[in-house]
Structures are given as C-alpha cells and as structure tokens.
Design an enzyme around this catalytic site. Sequence first.
Site, PDB file in Angstrom:
ATOM      1  N   SER A  42       0.876  -1.173   0.000  1.00 22.04           N
ATOM      2  CA  SER A  42       0.000   0.000   0.000  1.00 22.04           C
ATOM      3  C   SER A  42       0.910   1.217   0.000  1.00 22.04           C
ATOM      4  O   SER A  42       1.763   1.359   0.879  1.00 22.04           O
ATOM      5  CB  SER A  42      -0.891  -0.024   1.241  1.00 22.04           C
ATOM      6  OG  SER A  42      -1.853   0.992   1.149  1.00 22.04           O
ATOM      7  N   GLU A  43       0.753   2.111  -0.991  1.00 20.59           N
ATOM      8  CA  GLU A  43       1.795   3.103  -1.224  1.00 20.59           C
ATOM      9  C   GLU A  43       1.887   4.186  -0.148  1.00 20.59           C
ATOM     10  O   GLU A  43       2.827   4.971  -0.142  1.00 20.59           O
ATOM     11  CB  GLU A  43       1.662   3.725  -2.622  1.00 20.59           C
ATOM     12  CG  GLU A  43       0.425   4.557  -2.861  1.00 20.59           C
ATOM     13  CD  GLU A  43      -0.689   3.743  -3.524  1.00 20.59           C
ATOM     14  OE1 GLU A  43      -0.688   2.500  -3.374  1.00 20.59           O
ATOM     15  OE2 GLU A  43      -1.558   4.352  -4.155  1.00 20.59           O
ATOM     16  N   ASN A  44       0.942   4.220   0.770  1.00 21.50           N
ATOM     17  CA  ASN A  44       1.101   5.159   1.884  1.00 21.50           C
ATOM     18  C   ASN A  44       2.100   4.647   2.923  1.00 21.50           C
ATOM     19  O   ASN A  44       2.396   5.365   3.881  1.00 21.50           O
ATOM     20  CB  ASN A  44      -0.253   5.447   2.541  1.00 21.50           C
ATOM     21  CG  ASN A  44      -0.929   4.202   3.067  1.00 21.50           C
ATOM     22  OD1 ASN A  44      -0.933   3.165   2.415  1.00 21.50           O
ATOM     23  ND2 ASN A  44      -1.498   4.297   4.241  1.00 21.50           N
TER      24      ASN A  44
END
Lengths: 218, 232
Positions: A46-48
């Site tokens: 998840s790119e966060n």
Amino acid sequence: MGLDKFQIAKRIARELKDGYYVNLGIGIPTLVANYIPEGVNVVLQSENGLLGMGPFPYENEVDPDMINAGKQTITTLPGSSIFSSSDSFAMIRGGHVDLTILGAMEVSENGDIANWKIPGKMVKGMGGAMDLVASTDNIIVAMMHTNKEGESKLLPQCELPLTGKNCITKVVTDLGYFEIIDGAFHLKELAPGVTVEEVKAKTAGKLVVEEGVKEMVF
Amino acid sequence: MAINKVVSGADEAVKDIPDNAVLMLGGFGLCGIPENCITALIKKGVTGLTCISNNAGVDEFGIGLMLKTRQVKKMISSYVGENAEFERQLLSGELEVELIPQGTLAERVRAGGAGIPLFATPTGFGTEVAEGKDTIEVEGKMYVMEKWLKADFAIVKAWKGDTMGNLIYRGTARNFNPMMATAGKITIAEVEELVEPGELDPNQIHTPGIFVQRIFQGNNYEKRIEQRTVRK
C-alpha cells in the site's frame, strides 16, 4: 453478458505468482485480493507506507493510525513492515514491486493510459498512479470495456490527459483478456458468452483476434 | 544539560509563522496530520499560506478547515479528492493548486531536506506533469528532471518524541512526516507523548533530533477516520 467486476478480479488473480510483491489500485483491483490462488503467496503493498497489508479490522481492532492508500482502516500481518512515503516510492520506482494492477478511463493501442483527470470536471489529482505506471513493465489494467455512454475505452489514442506513456501491456475487461503488442490489442481470451463480433464492435483501437482464441473458464 | 527544544504548545510553536509563509504539513489523508498546529494556525488567522501536503483534508477536518477560513493561497498535493470546498475554490479560481505525483512529491521533499536540488524520475514522462521541465535520457530510458521542495516551516506529527527532538512515528501515520521533518527551515513536531532524553531507544528513532527545532506534547487528538472499513 461478459464478466462482472468480481470475475474480472478473479481472472486477473491468475496472473499472480508465488513470491510477488503486488500493488493493487482502488476499485476492481482491490477485489483481486479475494481471489489469490491457493498455494500462491503474495505480499500486498500500500503506497502510503505498508508492505503486507492484512484484511480489514474487526470493529474492536480499528486503529486510526493504520490505513491503506484508499484511506480505509486496515490491519497488518505477521511479516508486515511500515515505512515512509519516500521509501514506499523507492520500492515502486526502483522496480521492486513485481506487479501493479490498476483501473483506467482509457487505454490506447500503444499502451498509453489515462486515469486521473477529466479537464474541467474532475480535479482530484493523480496520487501515486503516475509513479506506479512509470516504474514496472508488469502492469495489468482492470476496467470495463466501454464507458457509461457505451463508448470504447480501448482507443487508437487516449483523449484524456495521460497518466503514462507506452507502459501498459495487459488489459482485462468484461469482454476479454488483451495484450498490447506492436501497437494493437491482441485478444487472447474471450469472456464466457461474448462473441468476437461484439469485441470488434466495442473496440475502437486496432484489434488483432488471435487464431483459436479461447474462452475463459471459471 | 541536554539541548531542549520544547515549547509550551501549538500556539507558541506557530507564533512567528507569517502571512504568505510556505508550509509543509505531514499526513496521508487524515492519518498522521498535525491536528494541534492546524487548530493554532486557524486561531492565529495567518493568511496567504502555501501548503505542501499530500492531501487537503476533508471539509470538516485537517487542512480543509484552513481552506474554509480562506487562509490558503496555494496547495501543493498529489490527491485532493475528498474535499468539496477545495474543488469549489479550485474551479472558481480562488485557490491555486499544483498537483504532483505522490512519489515525486515524496522525493522532492526528501531532496529538499537532503540538499539535492535536482533529480531525474521516470514518473510523468510524456504527460502534462513533464510540460516545461527538462528531460534526460539515461541508458535508453527517458526521465523528467524534478526540483527539490523546501518550506519555511515544516509541521509534523509523531507518536513519541524526546525533548531533543528525536521522533518515532506509529503505523501508517508515518507517511510524509519523516521527509517533511527534514525539509523545513524551522521544523515543528507535535507528539502524543513527550519524554526525556534516554527514554527512547536510539535504534528505534525514525527522525533524528537534528531536523527538529520545536517540539511539544499535543492534546485532544481526534484522529478522525475517513473510511472506517471493518469485517464481521
């Protein structure tokens, strides 16, 4: 007929390989997590800032400090890791993420993708999509074949502002599975109950129907 | 005596932020945002701000509150989809907006803190993001030249910190906070728990205190959730 969004996700899930690190976009791509084949272990990014994204929490596990890139509450798994946004995009840009699955508004026959902006209408921003499509050779687009007006989303050229150029090689729609090769959409598999004629009629971009094209089996 | 960077609270931490300042605010969505400092900035009424932040909050919380009070002149973000007031101000021309790919935003901030004025990234090549920017071919692939980002004040939120400014984040509330902490002329850290030097394990520090000029223990954290999603 054609596939519903769950079947699109199910078909894409067959492209997952054991050991893959995978980034799933919002929408149909998120559903792919529900159909990971038995015996295939993948790690979701998840790119966060999370590797090893677990399922949604039970009510009593909800933690406001734990969200995914869609801002949904989420959990970790044994072996998860958490990191900053710059480390996250180092993974993405550095080519360490094996597969990216994302949605699109338009895909062109040379592999351009548009999915972030409708001038004058939608100004939400590109988020991480431009980084994701610029960074790996292994991207699968999950989308419906036509838009709400019934117009083809597989085009000779994208009409909307681009998210990335020459970067898409695989597209799964409700009508079939396509690979983009040498400036054309190659129909590799037909969705059950869909005819080649229907695909031809609904594909504005250059289409190549491979000989003996098979029907997907579910 | 150890170096002490503690200020009394958010009001003191932001007291010299002038009109038209360039700010960085940590957080992803509403996760890991400096709630106390945002409240203090609204109370102070400072205007003409340029805010560098991945998102712009929602209508009722986060940076969205500062948009409502018209304190923000320009937003530099990657995604602003959750804020109707934002969209209204943007379409009416009241608010200037620069949309930057999320990875490029993270790296531009990191570069600002690390003293790297320019770097090349594949992101956005051939798109409108690359318009007006130099491009460069490296080993047969095209890249866009991107510039560092720096701020007059970087405002970050951490879980724990010590009086010397060392910070530890919690969960995905880390996000943009560590890079932003490095890229402010003045970096303000608000933390949930402020401790004495020696109480944090040096092996676990995410942001070394050298990057932080002011620190305080915040209070009344709401930690609103944008998309509460649960299983049964």
